[in-house]
Write an enzyme that holds these catalytic residues in place. Structure first.
Site, PDB file in Angstrom:
ATOM      1  N   CYS A   1      43.223  50.166  37.899  1.00  0.00           N
ATOM      2  CA  CYS A   1      43.061  50.200  39.283  1.00  0.00           C
ATOM      3  C   CYS A   1      44.458  50.600  39.991  1.00  0.00           C
ATOM      4  CB  CYS A   1      42.771  48.644  39.708  1.00  0.00           C
ATOM      5  SG  CYS A   1      44.202  47.491  39.006  1.00  0.00           S
TER       6      CYS A   1
ATOM      7  N   LYS B   1      44.931  90.310  35.741  1.00  0.00           N
ATOM      8  CA  LYS B   1      44.790  91.654  36.338  1.00  0.00           C
ATOM      9  C   LYS B   1      44.469  92.370  35.267  1.00  0.00           C
ATOM     10  CE  LYS B   1      47.670  92.970  39.477  1.00  0.00           C
ATOM     11  NZ  LYS B   1      47.036  92.891  40.638  1.00  0.00           N
TER      12      LYS B   1
ATOM     13  N   ARG C   1      39.201  89.525  41.378  1.00  0.00           N
ATOM     14  CA  ARG C   1      39.658  88.139  40.762  1.00  0.00           C
ATOM     15  C   ARG C   1      38.898  86.994  41.445  1.00  0.00           C
ATOM     16  NH1 ARG C   1      45.781  88.372  43.350  1.00  0.00           N
ATOM     17  NH2 ARG C   1      45.211  88.503  45.298  1.00  0.00           N
TER      18      ARG C   1
ATOM     19  N   GLY D   1      46.866  47.830  35.635  1.00  0.00           N
ATOM     20  CA  GLY D   1      47.738  48.202  36.603  1.00  0.00           C
ATOM     21  C   GLY D   1      48.764  49.358  36.333  1.00  0.00           C
ATOM     22  N   THR D   2      48.147  50.370  36.388  1.00  0.00           N
ATOM     23  CA  THR D   2      49.246  51.695  36.112  1.00  0.00           C
ATOM     24  C   THR D   2      50.520  51.920  36.587  1.00  0.00           C
ATOM     25  OG1 THR D   2      47.620  53.169  36.648  1.00  0.00           O
ATOM     26  CG2 THR D   2      47.558  52.649  34.317  1.00  0.00           C
ATOM     27  N   ASN D   3      50.545  51.407  38.003  1.00  0.00           N
ATOM     28  CA  ASN D   3      51.706  51.394  38.846  1.00  0.00           C
ATOM     29  C   ASN D   3      52.830  50.755  38.116  1.00  0.00           C
ATOM     30  OD1 ASN D   3      50.117  52.963  40.607  1.00  0.00           O
ATOM     31  ND2 ASN D   3      49.826  51.250  41.934  1.00  0.00           N
TER      32      ASN D   3
ATOM     33  N   HIS E   1      55.596  52.238  48.536  1.00  0.00           N
ATOM     34  CA  HIS E   1      54.819  51.333  49.120  1.00  0.00           C
ATOM     35  C   HIS E   1      54.028  51.753  50.157  1.00  0.00           C
ATOM     36  CE1 HIS E   1      54.078  48.152  52.228  1.00  0.00           C
ATOM     37  NE2 HIS E   1      53.703  47.483  51.203  1.00  0.00           N
TER      38      HIS E   1
ATOM     39  N   MET F   1      55.264  87.918  42.046  1.00  0.00           N
ATOM     40  CA  MET F   1      55.792  88.625  41.232  1.00  0.00           C
ATOM     41  C   MET F   1      55.903  90.039  41.790  1.00  0.00           C
ATOM     42  SD  MET F   1      55.671  86.544  38.543  1.00  0.00           S
ATOM     43  CE  MET F   1      55.396  87.741  36.980  1.00  0.00           C
TER      44      MET F   1
ATOM     45  N   TYR G   1      35.341  51.986  34.243  1.00  0.00           N
ATOM     46  CA  TYR G   1      35.358  52.513  35.544  1.00  0.00           C
ATOM     47  C   TYR G   1      36.866  52.753  36.000  1.00  0.00           C
ATOM     48  CZ  TYR G   1      37.423  47.783  36.705  1.00  0.00           C
ATOM     49  OH  TYR G   1      38.276  46.605  36.635  1.00  0.00           O
TER      50      TYR G   1
END
Length: 906
Positions: free
Chosen positions: A859, A41, A367, A794-796, A483, A122, A879
């Site tokens: 993936c 602001k 804004r 496989g990041t899970n 899942h 605020m 990828y």
């Protein structure tokens, strides 16, 4: 203290920096580039003043002061008082009034101003500077005693609420009681004397509740208001908003003190809000509302129905009340010109607040305007065509996450709804259907043409057919990466997970939520974008993908470096992925192909077989099914890469667990029920996630990967002959932690490929790689890459094993970690760049040190998360792969990551 930078502009060092920055009277100490120091602001007020726009003069107390205030036990820093006094004199000289003067009092507003917009979070105080003496001076100066005392009562109520901590309802009740006693309905019926009496009543409320009078010292009022605005940074609503929008706590807020201008001084005064373009559609037309003879909070509070700003908007809405363009044509013309000037200056659609006092227009705020995704696409496209921004800037203007609004049905925002409970917004979109509690019933009713919502305590892989049949999925347990959430996103099904006050009774075919009991067949609606569970049917709006969307995607594809694939294993998902622009399949989970009909029976037959010979007999039944599955996918992908993961879950997941299902399965397989129960007991594991699954199954039962490899290579050969597009399948071995594991399985895959080549006379190109989901594999990547031709992260599971967390259970407590600042994001939603990310980087570097052309992808669910995609760009992955409905999100996020990486290098 670090140098503050905003949008590439360097600002002065915080050390020794002044506390107060002035603006107004055609000049300003700051500008739009000082958002970090002055807040959004304050920076924009300074910018408008520098542009020569009519801005009421004022000053900004910096965010540094807020930080110092909290660091110094809620005390203001030395020297601030003197700077504020000088700034107050500046305001007074500019407007010809003096703070506290009994004859010509200066009144000010005290407002917050964080770096980023936090609408409604605020606190604000208006009309500050009024007391029992200055109100009389205001009455004489304005020649309007009613206006003066109306302003005074507004100030007492607002100050008492924001600064003194009294409930504003106390004052509203007093007003309503007064109107009732005097047979009045509207505030406008009250006279000057009425407001004067209410002022006395309001002051008495303060005295009664606090045991001390309402402060008459205007300087006490001012410092109380400044402190209260700082304190509002830590209100519950502000803390929650920051957590939801990832706004750091240490940013703090600025405070803006500004000369009051009044829209409630008569019929030549007004207040309003305007957008330089339509925030719903993006149309390049002035859009907004105003009220005659009102203050700004009257518009927000909805006490009166506002009128349209432009005549065109009024006519389009069929409103009989006059527009601002008609009522105050000169002020409207000036506002229209200012809107154009601001949009050109900021090169974006603006959200503007204004007041007209006795015919004079004043600008109170500008804004970047909030907008729908549809509007965001049109505005970015139009601004690019108008030459205000580049194509690259247009790409960066769109939040990739917003694209979900376009890809899934959404609830009609104007429809009435009865919300029963709220869970986690696990998969976007909205769906309505009859309530069912078993996957079999979901499938049965779907085949009868009915829409169903599948409600489960939690889902498991054997529910897959019911999840596929359902229009939406609801679970009582589980988090955003459970899942149910993962599978639902992959299928494009709306899903609400982890609805904690939801109780499901399978035997009674009912559930309770929000104090209501619903039975099988009752209609409910779920909103996977908000987590709401709603009674009955709520109308939905279908997504519209227009030319603006396609233009955005085309340019994103020109810019991005990484490819975008999809996680898909059914023809429906694969086709959807292609329609959304997927460049192949990065993860085909073959186990999902076994959870229905004859396939399940054959799989169970294989599991209960006594020896390898029996297992091979059962697998021979599965082979043609798998081959047909892969053939369809290869044909849909038409030469694009297809990564097929070999069987991953433990075998017990394919077997029944309920007594009735065990008996039925034993009869179907023609085996003794006791034998089936014995096999179930043998397969039981204390921690299946870390048990006999993935490559470990392939080591114990090599006939399984041999069958799958044969199905892959035979299907690839046939697909290549049918389509004329050579197929290069990528066979992925899951859960590898040892190079020896991978090498043994790869040898069997290679042997099977040679057999198929001899039988068909076609030598097929293919690759064999592994999923990096065990920390040891990341650390030993240099050794594994000697044989593996690609890595897919496989990041899970990699996140689960690195943290020692279950993604299905951690949702119940990770919120506590985020609220306490221990972690910033759920690591199953946004990749943990410091911990899990370091393992990804280590594996990438060590793998490519061995094999320079090693293909790298991701993936896990992180493949569709924009922040995680930015990390993948920084590591140099080739990828990302995500669920089909996240493909457009990933395409845009990958383009933005590439653009930002180039900007950083330059």
């Amino acid at each position: 203290m670090d140098t503050i930078t905003t949008e590439g502009q360097d600002n002065p060092q915080a050390t020794g920096r002044k506390h107060v920055y002035r603006f107004g009277a055609g000049a300003a100490d700051g500008g739009a580039g000082m958002r970090n120091l002055l807040g959004g602001k304050g920076a924009n007020l300074a910018e408008m003043a520098s542009l020569g726009l009519p801005v009421p003069p004022g000053f900004t107390v910096t965010t540094d002061v807020c930080t110092a205030y909290f660091a110094n036990d809620h005390q203001f820093p030395a020297g601030l008082k003197e700077e504020v006094e000088k700034a107050l004199n500046f305001i007074g000289e500019a407007v010809g009034a003096r703070f506290g003067d009994n004859q010509n009092p200066l009144l000010v507003s005290v407002r917050s101003g964080a770096r980023v917009s936090m609408p409604g979070m605020m606190d604000t105080v208006l009309n500050l500077g009024l007391n029992d003496e200055t109100v009389e001076g205001l009455a004489r100066r304005s020649d309007d005693r009613r206006f003066a005392f109306d302003s005074y009562r507004r100030f007492i109520q607002m100050y008492s609420d924001v600064v003194l901590g009294l409930d504003h309802h106390l004052f509203e009740q007093a007003l309503e009681q007064y109107k009732n006693l005097n047979a009045m309905e509207l505030d406008t019926e009250l006279s000057a004397e009425d407001w004067a009496q209410l002022v006395e009543r309001y002051k008495q409320i303060v005295q009664d509740k606090l045991g001390k009078p309402f402060p008459q010292d205007i300087h006490e009022q001012l410092w109380g208001a400044i402190g209260a605005v700082f304190e509002s940074w830590h209100t519950a609503r502000a803390v929650t908003y920051r957590r939801l929008h990832n706004i750091p706590e240490d940013w703090g807020t600025a405070v803006n003190v500004q000369a009051m201008v009044f829209g409630n001084t008569g019929d030549r005064s007004a207040t309003g809000v305007a957008f330089t373009r339509n925030p719903s559609t993006g149309e390049n037309a002035l859009y907004g509302e105003f009220l005659v003879n009102a203050q700004g909070e009257d518009v927000v509070a909805g006490i009166r129905t506002p009128q349209y700003i432009s005549e065109a908007a009024r006519q389009a809405a069929g409103d009989d009340r006059p527009s601002l363009e008609t009522v105050m044509p000169e002020a409207f013309a000036e506002l229209r010109d200012i809107c154009l000037k601001l949009e050109r200056n900021y090169r974006d659609m603006q959200d503007i607040e204004f007041t007209i006092q006795d015919g004079k227009l004043w600008m109170l705020q500008t804004r970047a305007g909030k907008r729908t995704t549809k509007a965001a696409l049109k505005i970015a496209t139009d601004l690019t065509a108008e030459g205000l921004i580049t194509k690259e800037e247009g790409l960066l203007r769109i939040d990739p996450e917003q694209l979900d609004q376009l890809l899934h049905p959404m609830l009609d925002p104007n429809a009435k709804k009865e919300v029963l409970t709220t869970g986690l917004p696990a998969s976007p979109g909205a769906a309505t259907g009859e309530l069912v509690f078993t996957p079999d019933e979901a499938e049965t009713l779907r085949n009868l043409g009915k829409s169903v919502i599948l409600a489960r305590i939690e889902t498991s892989p054997e529910d897959i057919h019911g999840m596929h049949a359902a229009a939406g999925i609801l679970t009582a347990r589980g988090g955003m990466t459970s899942h149910a959430a993962v599978v639902a996103r992959g299928m494009g099904r709306p899903c609400v997970s982890g609805a904690k006050d939801l109780s499901i009774d399978y035997e009674g075919h009912k559930m309770t939520a929000g104090g209501r009991t619903l039975h099988r067949g009752d209609v409910i609606t779920i909103d996977g974008s908000t987590g709401e569970v709603i009674a009955g049917e709520v109308p939905t709006l279908q997504p519209e993908l227009g030319a603006d969307f396609q233009q955005l995607m085309d340019h994103a594809d020109e810019v991005r470096r990484m490819k975008v694939r999809a996680n898909a294993e059914t023809p429906r998902d694969a086709k959807q992925a292609r329609e959304f622009g997927a460049e192949g399949i990065g993860l085909c989970r073959t186990e999902h192909m076994f959870f229905e009909g004859e396939r399940t029976t054959a799989m169970r037959e294989m599991i209960v077989a006594d020896d390898e010979s029996g297992r091979r007999v059962a697998l021979a039944k599965i082979l043609p099914m798998q081959r047909q599955d892969f053939l369809e996918l290869f044909e849909i992908m038409a030469g694009l890469p297809l990564t097929i993961r070999l069987l991953d879950p433990p075998l017990h997941e394919f077997l029944p667990h309920e007594d009735s299902d065990i008996r039925e399965t034993a009869q179907r397989l023609g085996v003794d029920e006791a034998k089936l129960r014995t096999r179930l007991a043998q397969l039981k594991e204390f921690n299946p996630m870390l048990g006999h699954r993935g490559c470990r199954l392939a080591i114990s039962y090599p006939e399984i990967p041999e069958m799958q490899a044969r199905a892959i290579f035979e299907a690839a050969t046939e697909a290549g002959q049918r389509t004329g597009a050579p197929v290069v399948p990528e066979v992925m071995v899951p859960l590898v932690g040892l190079a020896g594991e991978f090498n043994e399985i790869k040898a069997r895959i290679d042997a099977t490929a040679e057999e198929v080549a001899r039988e068909t006379g076609v030598k097929l190109e293919y690759q064999v790689g592994t999923m990096i989901e065990i920390p040891r594999a990341a650390l030993r990547a240099k050794e594994i890459a000697k044989s593996a031709e690609f890595f897919s992260f496989g990041t899970n599971d990699l996140t689960q094993m690195t943290y020692g967390l279950s993604r299905d259970d951690s949702g119940s407590f990770l919120g506590d970690y985020m609220s306490r600042g221990i972690i910033t994001n759920d690591p199953f939603v946004t990749l943990d760049a410091d911990g899990v990310g370091e393992l990804v980087q280590i594996a990438s570097e060590r793998g490519r040190a061995t094999r320079t052309d090693l293909k790298l992808g991701i993936c896990g669910e992180h493949g569709g998360d924009p922040a995680s995609i930015a990390f993948c760009e920084s590591v140099g992955l080739d990828y990302v792969s995500c669920s089909p409905y996240r493909v457009p999100v990933a395409r845009l996020a990958a383009a933005q990551a590439a653009l930002r990486a180039r900007q950083t290098k330059s």
